[in-house]
Design a protein around this motif. Structure first.
Motif, PDB file in Angstrom:
ATOM      1  N   VAL A  40       0.848  -1.194   0.000  1.00 36.86           N
ATOM      2  CA  VAL A  40       0.000   0.000   0.000  1.00 36.86           C
ATOM      3  C   VAL A  40       0.883   1.243   0.000  1.00 36.86           C
ATOM      4  O   VAL A  40       1.853   1.331   0.762  1.00 36.86           O
ATOM      5  CB  VAL A  40      -0.925   0.022   1.234  1.00 36.86           C
ATOM      6  CG1 VAL A  40      -1.759   1.300   1.262  1.00 36.86           C
ATOM      7  CG2 VAL A  40      -1.836  -1.193   1.248  1.00 36.86           C
ATOM      8  N   TYR A  41       0.534   2.190  -0.861  1.00 35.39           N
ATOM      9  CA  TYR A  41       1.200   3.490  -0.915  1.00 35.39           C
ATOM     10  C   TYR A  41       0.343   4.501  -0.176  1.00 35.39           C
ATOM     11  O   TYR A  41      -0.877   4.588  -0.408  1.00 35.39           O
ATOM     12  CB  TYR A  41       1.395   3.931  -2.368  1.00 35.39           C
ATOM     13  CG  TYR A  41       2.003   5.311  -2.516  1.00 35.39           C
ATOM     14  CD1 TYR A  41       3.377   5.491  -2.516  1.00 35.39           C
ATOM     15  CD2 TYR A  41       1.192   6.440  -2.633  1.00 35.39           C
ATOM     16  CE1 TYR A  41       3.940   6.750  -2.638  1.00 35.39           C
ATOM     17  CE2 TYR A  41       1.745   7.710  -2.749  1.00 35.39           C
ATOM     18  CZ  TYR A  41       3.121   7.856  -2.758  1.00 35.39           C
ATOM     19  OH  TYR A  41       3.674   9.117  -2.862  1.00 35.39           O
ATOM     20  N   LEU A  42       0.957   5.283   0.708  1.00 38.38           N
ATOM     21  CA  LEU A  42       0.264   6.334   1.448  1.00 38.38           C
ATOM     22  C   LEU A  42       1.023   7.636   1.277  1.00 38.38           C
ATOM     23  O   LEU A  42       2.251   7.648   1.297  1.00 38.38           O
ATOM     24  CB  LEU A  42       0.198   5.997   2.943  1.00 38.38           C
ATOM     25  CG  LEU A  42      -0.441   4.675   3.349  1.00 38.38           C
ATOM     26  CD1 LEU A  42      -0.292   4.447   4.849  1.00 38.38           C
ATOM     27  CD2 LEU A  42      -1.904   4.671   2.964  1.00 38.38           C
ATOM     28  N   ALA A  43       0.291   8.723   1.110  1.00 35.40           N
ATOM     29  CA  ALA A  43       0.949  10.021   0.975  1.00 35.40           C
ATOM     30  C   ALA A  43       0.138  11.093   1.684  1.00 35.40           C
ATOM     31  O   ALA A  43      -1.095  11.114   1.600  1.00 35.40           O
ATOM     32  CB  ALA A  43       1.133  10.396  -0.492  1.00 35.40           C
ATOM     33  N   ASN A  44       0.847  11.969   2.366  1.00 33.00           N
ATOM     34  CA  ASN A  44       0.247  13.156   2.963  1.00 33.00           C
ATOM     35  C   ASN A  44       0.376  14.293   1.951  1.00 33.00           C
ATOM     36  O   ASN A  44       1.483  14.701   1.601  1.00 33.00           O
ATOM     37  CB  ASN A  44       0.965  13.509   4.265  1.00 33.00           C
ATOM     38  CG  ASN A  44       0.429  14.786   4.889  1.00 33.00           C
ATOM     39  OD1 ASN A  44      -0.736  15.120   4.729  1.00 33.00           O
ATOM     40  ND2 ASN A  44       1.293  15.507   5.596  1.00 33.00           N
ATOM     41  N   LEU A  45      -0.769  14.773   1.476  1.00 30.71           N
ATOM     42  CA  LEU A  45      -0.800  15.844   0.493  1.00 30.71           C
ATOM     43  C   LEU A  45      -1.568  17.035   1.072  1.00 30.71           C
ATOM     44  O   LEU A  45      -2.209  16.913   2.114  1.00 30.71           O
ATOM     45  CB  LEU A  45      -1.482  15.362  -0.798  1.00 30.71           C
ATOM     46  CG  LEU A  45      -0.901  14.092  -1.434  1.00 30.71           C
ATOM     47  CD1 LEU A  45      -1.770  13.633  -2.601  1.00 30.71           C
ATOM     48  CD2 LEU A  45       0.535  14.322  -1.889  1.00 30.71           C
TER      49      LEU A  45
ATOM     50  N   ASN B 223      -4.953  19.136   4.673  1.00 32.47           N
ATOM     51  CA  ASN B 223      -4.279  17.893   4.300  1.00 32.47           C
ATOM     52  C   ASN B 223      -5.274  16.863   3.791  1.00 32.47           C
ATOM     53  O   ASN B 223      -6.437  16.837   4.195  1.00 32.47           O
ATOM     54  CB  ASN B 223      -3.538  17.299   5.499  1.00 32.47           C
ATOM     55  CG  ASN B 223      -2.377  18.147   5.945  1.00 32.47           C
ATOM     56  OD1 ASN B 223      -2.537  19.002   6.811  1.00 32.47           O
ATOM     57  ND2 ASN B 223      -1.218  17.921   5.365  1.00 32.47           N
ATOM     58  N   ALA B 224      -4.792  16.006   2.910  1.00 29.91           N
ATOM     59  CA  ALA B 224      -5.556  14.855   2.432  1.00 29.91           C
ATOM     60  C   ALA B 224      -4.605  13.681   2.309  1.00 29.91           C
ATOM     61  O   ALA B 224      -3.488  13.830   1.810  1.00 29.91           O
ATOM     62  CB  ALA B 224      -6.213  15.153   1.081  1.00 29.91           C
ATOM     63  N   VAL B 225      -5.031  12.525   2.779  1.00 31.48           N
ATOM     64  CA  VAL B 225      -4.208  11.322   2.721  1.00 31.48           C
ATOM     65  C   VAL B 225      -4.621  10.500   1.506  1.00 31.48           C
ATOM     66  O   VAL B 225      -5.786  10.114   1.367  1.00 31.48           O
ATOM     67  CB  VAL B 225      -4.355  10.483   4.007  1.00 31.48           C
ATOM     68  CG1 VAL B 225      -3.713   9.114   3.834  1.00 31.48           C
ATOM     69  CG2 VAL B 225      -3.718  11.220   5.186  1.00 31.48           C
ATOM     70  N   LEU B 226      -3.651  10.255   0.625  1.00 36.30           N
ATOM     71  CA  LEU B 226      -3.873   9.423  -0.554  1.00 36.30           C
ATOM     72  C   LEU B 226      -3.498   7.984  -0.226  1.00 36.30           C
ATOM     73  O   LEU B 226      -2.437   7.727   0.345  1.00 36.30           O
ATOM     74  CB  LEU B 226      -3.016   9.926  -1.717  1.00 36.30           C
ATOM     75  CG  LEU B 226      -2.935   9.031  -2.962  1.00 36.30           C
ATOM     76  CD1 LEU B 226      -4.286   8.928  -3.645  1.00 36.30           C
ATOM     77  CD2 LEU B 226      -1.885   9.551  -3.940  1.00 36.30           C
TER      78      LEU B 226
END
Length: 281
Positions: free
Chosen positions: A174-179, A218-221
């Motif tokens: 799983v890939y997670l990113a804080n955008l 913020n949005a977490v992808l």
């Protein structure tokens, strides 16, 4: 006992400050050029103060059976909040942290040392360059929380970067990113289009007011080749002290609209936050 005192250090990437929390005995706030970056409670590593960190924690809790060790690659170090969280909730996990600011890593290691037995390796390197040399199929989770000041660097937003992330992740990874973005969401939509070109399943976690375009935030992808347990994530985020919504499926595709994947030559950083968006009192 002596009261903890703030620590300030100028590094290659800015002015880093560690400030003690007056309400929690061994808790610290890390800022870079005045922007809050991390919060750590050395006595309670499972305590996640920032809303986006709590949402990342909810996903980390659901990507595998509770307590199962994972191989996690963190792009962006900060005060090592989430590596500490994984080490506490999934003992035996192997973790790599890649942080471009060597001075920041040294400051955190000196003043906020990792607990004994934490299998966390620290690497002072550019995230994209390190990712390009990382072994294929080597991570269960890739967590990107990289900000130059208050903006996600451009070279960590492109299709080529997303393809490298997919290469390093295992099939079940799983890939997670804080955008971060605000209406009309040109950056966020472009990131959804970019990762949708590489991963079959996407979700976005954010406060409803952010998704409705009422404020910058913020949005977490979340991106994966397999279906993520959206129901479990949604339950946790909805029940959180800072409730969030999980967008996925047709609703997320509608949100993405006609956005196109980002090529390296067209990549731009995330937008500059409005004054006061992430400030501290």
């Amino acid at each position: 006992m002596d009261e903890p005192i703030p620590v300030t250090r100028v590094t290659d990437h800015g002015t880093v400050k560690l400030m003690p929390d007056v309400d929690r005995k061994r808790a610290w706030l890390l800022t870079v050029d005045g922007a809050p970056q991390s919060y750590v409670d050395l006595d309670a590593p499972v305590h996640l103060e920032f809303e986006y960190a709590r949402r990342l924690g909810h996903v980390l809790d659901t990507v595998a059976e509770p307590g199962r060790p994972l191989d996690v690659l963190h792009l962006g170090g900060g005060a090592l909040t989430l590596p500490r969280y994984v080490a506490a909730t999934r003992p035996g996990s192997r973790q790599d942290v890649v942080e471009a600011d060597r001075g920041l890593l040294e400051l955190v290691a000196e003043h906020l040392p990792l607990p004994d037995g934490a299998r966390v390796a620290l690497h002072a390197a550019d995230a994209r360059a390190w990712l390009a040399s990382a072994p294929a199929d080597s991570a269960d989770v890739l967590l990107a929380d990289v900000f130059g000041g208050s903006r996600v660097p451009a070279h960590l937003t492109s299709l080529a970067y997303a393809e490298q992330a997919a290469r390093v992740l295992r099939d079940g990874g799983v890939y997670l990113a804080n955008l971060a973005d605000a209406a009309p969401f040109a950056f966020l939509r472009s990131q959804l289009a970019t990762f949708a070109a590489v991963f079959a399943h996407l979700a976005l976690i954010a406060e409803p007011a952010v998704l409705r375009g009422r404020r910058f935030g913020n949005a977490v992808l979340v991106a994966a080749h397999h279906r993520v347990d959206i129901a479990a994530v949604a339950r946790r985020t909805a029940a959180d002290a800072f409730p969030a919504r999980v967008a996925h499926g047709p609703a997320l595709r509608q949100f993405t609209g006609g956005a196109q994947p980002v090529r390296d030559e067209d990549a731009v950083p995330s937008p500059e936050p409005p004054d006061g968006s992430f400030g501290i009192g």
